[in-house]
Design an enzyme around this catalytic site. Sequence first.
Site, PDB file in Angstrom:
ATOM      1  CG  ASP A   2      61.453  19.425  67.599  1.00 20.45           C
ATOM      2  OD1 ASP A   2      62.342  19.589  66.379  1.00 20.45           O
ATOM      3  OD2 ASP A   2      60.519  19.479  68.370  1.00 20.45           O
ATOM      4  CD  GLU A   4      58.622  22.743  69.834  1.00 22.49           C
ATOM      5  OE1 GLU A   4      58.717  23.775  69.774  1.00 22.49           O
ATOM      6  OE2 GLU A   4      58.611  21.846  69.032  1.00 22.49           O
ATOM      7  CG  HIS A 142      54.272  23.216  65.976  1.00 17.83           C
ATOM      8  ND1 HIS A 142      55.928  23.515  65.654  1.00 17.83           N
ATOM      9  CD2 HIS A 142      53.840  23.333  65.353  1.00 17.83           C
ATOM     10  CE1 HIS A 142      56.214  23.886  64.211  1.00 17.83           C
ATOM     11  NE2 HIS A 142      54.517  24.452  64.241  1.00 17.83           N
ATOM     12  CG  ASP A 147      57.336  18.307  66.298  1.00 20.41           C
ATOM     13  OD1 ASP A 147      56.480  18.172  65.973  1.00 20.41           O
ATOM     14  OD2 ASP A 147      57.717  20.269  66.532  1.00 20.41           O
TER      15      ASP A 147
END
Length: 181
Positions: A2, A4, A142, A147
């Site tokens: 994941d 961000e 998040h 995540d």
Amino acid sequence: FDLETTGVRPGVDRIIEISAVKVRGHKVADQYATLVDPQMHIPGAATAVNGITDEMVKGAPGIAESVQGFLDFIGDDILVGHNIHTFDMNFICDAAMEALGAEIKNDYIDTLYMARKCLPQLAHYKLSDVSEYFHISTAGAHRALNDCIMNQGCYEGLGKILEEIQITQPQIFCPQCGAEM
């Protein structure tokens, strides 16, 4: 895995966190997590989603070091993530090419497509929605590593449902996007 980011536009916005977990025998065996200094101000809208601030990334590794660490970590493994087909893969592939001249050729599975096939009763398919369906904690959602952990549980749960569907209604699914073929 994941990511961000500072926003949703590859080529304009930048990665600010990369995380991945290695799963062996249905258990997390190793993890990679790093904040990334984007060399730009993190917009308030991004901070409102992921909680990552300019102060947090100050002194963090740059994109080249962070992506190289990610590439070393993933090796030739299959990548699994939620909404990675249209989001994370675009960002990480662009960053690898721009920062290192490297291509990411790993196969990948997007659990968003699996969830749409396996859980037609859901109204929404955000990672938190799918996690709640499987009674997986969404605390810390998040943030990339949290995540990853949530998605690993969702992938396991979706895999069980997919097995049941294939036993009762044999079908062939695309290994990359989960779409029926």
